[in-house]
Scaffold this motif. Structure first.
Motif, mmCIF file in Angstrom:
data_model
loop_
_atom_site.group_PDB
_atom_site.id
_atom_site.type_symbol
_atom_site.label_atom_id
_atom_site.label_comp_id
_atom_site.label_asym_id
_atom_site.label_seq_id
_atom_site.Cartn_x
_atom_site.Cartn_y
_atom_site.Cartn_z
ATOM 1 N N TYR A 45 38.527 37.670 47.682
ATOM 2 C CA TYR A 45 37.919 37.567 48.575
ATOM 3 C C TYR A 45 37.522 39.053 49.431
ATOM 4 O O TYR A 45 36.467 39.245 49.703
ATOM 5 C CB TYR A 45 38.204 36.578 49.746
ATOM 6 N N GLU A 46 38.668 39.789 49.776
ATOM 7 C CA GLU A 46 38.415 40.993 50.401
ATOM 8 C C GLU A 46 37.565 41.996 49.315
ATOM 9 O O GLU A 46 37.019 42.775 49.763
ATOM 10 C CB GLU A 46 39.783 41.602 50.552
ATOM 11 N N GLN A 47 37.941 41.836 48.024
ATOM 12 C CA GLN A 47 37.179 42.656 47.125
ATOM 13 C C GLN A 47 35.742 42.516 47.063
ATOM 14 O O GLN A 47 34.950 43.521 47.344
ATOM 15 C CB GLN A 47 37.627 42.465 45.617
ATOM 16 N N VAL A 48 35.302 41.376 47.188
ATOM 17 C CA VAL A 48 33.619 40.792 47.268
ATOM 18 C C VAL A 48 33.389 41.349 48.599
ATOM 19 O O VAL A 48 32.231 42.103 48.670
ATOM 20 C CB VAL A 48 33.559 39.452 47.161
ATOM 21 N N GLN A 49 33.918 41.222 49.629
ATOM 22 C CA GLN A 49 33.543 41.424 50.912
ATOM 23 C C GLN A 49 33.170 42.840 51.022
ATOM 24 O O GLN A 49 32.426 43.418 51.742
ATOM 25 C CB GLN A 49 34.609 40.952 51.909
ATOM 26 N N LYS A 50 34.179 43.781 50.596
ATOM 27 C CA LYS A 50 34.239 45.275 50.764
ATOM 28 C C LYS A 50 32.935 45.842 50.006
ATOM 29 O O LYS A 50 32.260 46.763 50.211
ATOM 30 C CB LYS A 50 35.394 46.068 50.157
ATOM 31 N N GLN A 51 32.819 44.869 48.672
ATOM 32 C CA GLN A 51 31.461 45.647 47.873
ATOM 33 C C GLN A 51 30.275 45.133 48.632
ATOM 34 O O GLN A 51 29.327 46.077 48.485
ATOM 35 C CB GLN A 51 31.688 44.621 46.563
ATOM 36 N N TRP A 52 30.129 44.213 49.492
ATOM 37 C CA TRP A 52 28.994 43.739 50.219
ATOM 38 C C TRP A 52 28.796 45.056 51.337
ATOM 39 O O TRP A 52 27.659 45.199 51.914
ATOM 40 C CB TRP A 52 28.853 42.354 50.581
ATOM 41 N N GLN A 53 29.870 45.213 52.078
ATOM 42 C CA GLN A 53 29.919 45.895 52.762
ATOM 43 C C GLN A 53 29.340 47.725 52.511
ATOM 44 O O GLN A 53 29.002 48.231 53.290
ATOM 45 C CB GLN A 53 31.194 46.215 53.727
ATOM 46 N N ASN A 54 29.623 47.924 51.178
ATOM 47 C CA ASN A 54 29.361 49.122 50.861
ATOM 48 C C ASN A 54 28.016 49.243 50.328
ATOM 49 O O ASN A 54 27.576 50.231 49.850
ATOM 50 C CB ASN A 54 30.411 49.705 49.737
ATOM 51 N N ASN A 55 27.250 48.230 50.275
ATOM 52 C CA ASN A 55 25.953 48.154 49.886
ATOM 53 C C ASN A 55 24.814 48.468 50.774
ATOM 54 O O ASN A 55 24.872 47.993 51.938
ATOM 55 C CB ASN A 55 25.580 46.948 48.715
ATOM 56 N N LYS A 112 27.115 32.390 48.417
ATOM 57 C CA LYS A 112 26.872 32.753 46.981
ATOM 58 C C LYS A 112 28.074 32.599 46.137
ATOM 59 O O LYS A 112 29.171 33.052 47.082
ATOM 60 C CB LYS A 112 25.907 33.883 46.733
ATOM 61 N N SER A 113 28.239 32.372 44.765
ATOM 62 C CA SER A 113 29.624 32.524 44.415
ATOM 63 C C SER A 113 29.534 33.799 43.427
ATOM 64 O O SER A 113 28.580 34.186 42.805
ATOM 65 C CB SER A 113 29.660 31.276 43.321
ATOM 66 N N TYR A 114 30.631 34.335 43.418
ATOM 67 C CA TYR A 114 31.128 35.651 42.721
ATOM 68 C C TYR A 114 32.296 35.484 42.010
ATOM 69 O O TYR A 114 33.246 35.047 42.310
ATOM 70 C CB TYR A 114 31.139 36.705 43.823
ATOM 71 N N LEU A 115 32.167 35.889 40.611
ATOM 72 C CA LEU A 115 33.436 35.840 39.655
ATOM 73 C C LEU A 115 33.859 37.453 39.705
ATOM 74 O O LEU A 115 33.304 38.342 39.400
ATOM 75 C CB LEU A 115 32.886 35.642 38.382
ATOM 76 N N THR A 116 35.286 37.539 40.229
ATOM 77 C CA THR A 116 35.758 38.872 40.344
ATOM 78 C C THR A 116 37.127 38.906 39.933
ATOM 79 O O THR A 116 37.878 37.810 39.337
ATOM 80 C CB THR A 116 36.101 39.305 41.791
ATOM 81 N N ASN A 117 37.811 39.993 39.429
ATOM 82 C CA ASN A 117 39.133 40.249 38.635
ATOM 83 C C ASN A 117 40.075 40.722 39.646
ATOM 84 O O ASN A 117 39.792 41.457 40.186
ATOM 85 C CB ASN A 117 39.196 40.984 37.535
ATOM 86 N N VAL A 118 41.371 40.148 39.796
ATOM 87 C CA VAL A 118 42.409 40.552 40.869
ATOM 88 C C VAL A 118 43.317 41.210 39.539
ATOM 89 O O VAL A 118 44.022 40.130 38.824
ATOM 90 C CB VAL A 118 42.754 39.642 41.732
ATOM 91 N N LEU A 119 44.106 42.340 39.666
ATOM 92 C CA LEU A 119 45.183 42.666 38.851
ATOM 93 C C LEU A 119 46.332 42.636 39.944
ATOM 94 O O LEU A 119 46.428 43.261 41.124
ATOM 95 C CB LEU A 119 45.045 44.240 38.698
ATOM 96 N N THR A 120 47.317 42.062 39.530
ATOM 97 C CA THR A 120 48.375 41.432 40.312
ATOM 98 C C THR A 120 49.731 41.318 39.656
ATOM 99 O O THR A 120 49.828 41.172 38.619
ATOM 100 C CB THR A 120 48.249 40.445 41.399
ATOM 101 N N ASN A 121 50.820 41.385 40.350
ATOM 102 C CA ASN A 121 52.118 40.987 40.048
ATOM 103 C C ASN A 121 52.071 39.399 39.876
ATOM 104 O O ASN A 121 51.507 38.553 40.427
ATOM 105 C CB ASN A 121 53.214 41.179 41.270
ATOM 106 N N PRO A 122 52.822 38.966 38.456
ATOM 107 C CA PRO A 122 52.745 37.546 38.242
ATOM 108 C C PRO A 122 53.357 36.588 39.422
ATOM 109 O O PRO A 122 53.162 35.471 38.994
ATOM 110 C CB PRO A 122 53.521 37.578 36.761
#
Length: 56
Positions: free
Chosen positions: A46-56, A24-34
């Protein structure tokens, strides 16, 4: 992409990333150094999406 200042006054960018996770496709935001590479930004997203699924 949006520029943001963090608490220390450093410039950060907000990047919208489309990640495919478990077919499945997920749109997520990353705050990072330019100066962060595209590969690192995608890895963080990818890690953000993966962690969200592990917490559900």
């Amino acid at each position: 992409m949006h520029s943001i200042l963090n608490e220390k006054g450093d410039i950060m960018v907000q990047v919208h990333v489309l990640v495919t996770f478990e077919g499945k496709s997920y749109l997520t935001n990353v705050l990072t150094n330019p100066n962060t590479s595209e590969e690192e930004i995608y890895r963080l997203a990818y890690e953000q999406v993966q962690k969200q699924w592990q917490n559900n």
